[in-house]
Motif scaffolding. Structure first.
Motif, short mmCIF file in Angstrom:
data_model
loop_
_atom_site.label_atom_id
_atom_site.label_comp_id
_atom_site.label_asym_id
_atom_site.label_seq_id
_atom_site.Cartn_x
_atom_site.Cartn_y
_atom_site.Cartn_z
N ALA A 139 0.86 -1.14 0.11
CA ALA A 139 0.00 0.01 0.09
C ALA A 139 0.70 1.07 0.01
CB ALA A 139 -0.88 -0.09 1.29
N HIS A 195 -3.36 -1.23 -2.51
CA HIS A 195 -4.01 -0.75 -1.56
C HIS A 195 -3.62 1.03 -1.16
CE1 HIS A 195 -5.05 -4.76 -0.41
NE2 HIS A 195 -5.79 -4.71 0.45
N LYS A 252 -7.87 -0.57 -3.43
CA LYS A 252 -8.51 -1.04 -2.33
C LYS A 252 -8.11 0.03 -1.04
CE LYS A 252 -9.10 -5.87 -2.72
NZ LYS A 252 -8.47 -6.18 -4.09
N GLU A 265 -14.67 -3.05 -0.83
CA GLU A 265 -13.05 -2.77 -0.96
C GLU A 265 -12.68 -1.41 0.01
OE1 GLU A 265 -12.03 -4.90 -2.39
OE2 GLU A 265 -12.78 -5.31 -4.64
#
Ligand code: PGA
Length: 247
Positions: free
Chosen positions: A62, A90, A122, A158
């Motif tokens: 992420a 993410h 996400k 999500e």
């Protein structure tokens, strides 16, 4: 049953070399864990290295932030397409440090989530009250306002929510298991009253989560994971945290 989700937020820490050393040590420690979602959010400059090293592993990547426009004259900002191209699945949006030091509001958070989701990222949405807000009995009102503004016109798929009481972040003061769960119960009630699919949303707790308190937190019915800063900077303690989140 929601699958446990443990995420590392490194904040403004770790060079490329330090990222490489962490991941090389960490991956063998967690390679057999297939019942917990694991995620690392390094700083932007380490994303490419992390992406290369995490490829094919059981650890998601992420970014810690993203911009709310697709492209253009926004010096210093990073777009969702750039994050996807470097291998992020993410993005963390609305962390309290972004709100506190960089002027993020529920409105900018909402725009960021919309664009990031449209692009296929996400999202981990961070919310939480300050000490002053808690002490004046406003915790639930603050959470409602943040949820309403940040999730305006958005479905819940999500999206993971991270409940992070600001007074517990980096302070060594964790909310008690019951205090954290009480806030999570409130968040889930708000989601159920206002959106579809609230039962499936994972709600992480964040704020001084450590290997020695993760089990207590995770044993609470509404705590589905953790967003971890300080204790996720060492491979040993982060891997212990991940293991502590198993049922
Ligand atoms: P901390 O940070 O674990 O160091 O308290 C948590 C966070 O800010 O996400």
């Amino acid at each position: 049953m929601r699958r446990p989700f443990i995420a590392a937020n490194w904040k403004m820490q770790k060079t490329i070399g330090e990222t490489e050393a962490f991941i090389n040590a960490f991956l063998p420690m967690v390679k057999d864990i297939n019942d917990v979602d694991i995620l690392i959010a390094p700083p932007y400059t380490s994303l490419e290295t992390a992406s290369r090293l995490l490829k094919g592993s059981n650890v998601f990547l992420a970014a810690q932030n993203v911009y709310l426009e697709e492209k253009g004259a926004f010096t210093g900002e990073i777009s969702p397409d750039m994050l996807i191209a470097v291998g992020c699945t993410h993005v963390i949006i609305g962390h309290s440090e972004r709100r506190q030091y960089f002027g993020e509001t529920d409105e900018t958070v909402n725009k960021k989530i919309k664009l990031a989701r449209n692009k296929g990222l996400k999202v981990i949405l961070c919310i939480g009250e300050t000490l002053e807000e808690r002490e004046s009995g406003k915790t639930f009102d603050i959470l409602d306002t943040q949820l309403k503004g940040s999730l305006k016109d958005l479905p819940l798929d999500e999206i993971t929510i991270a409940y992070e009481p600001v007074w517990a972040i980096g302070t060594g003061k964790t909310a008690s298991d019951e205090q954290a769960n009480e806030a999570h119960v409130h968040i889930r009630k708000w989601l159920a009253a206002n959106k579809e699919g609230a039962e499936k949303v994972r709600i992480q707790y964040g704020g001084s989560v450590k290997p020695d308190n993760v089990k207590g937190l995770m044993s609470q019915p509404e705590i589905d994971g953790a967003l971890v800063g300080g204790a996720a900077l060492q491979p040993e303690s982060f891997s212990e945290l991940v293991k502590g989140a198993r049922g």
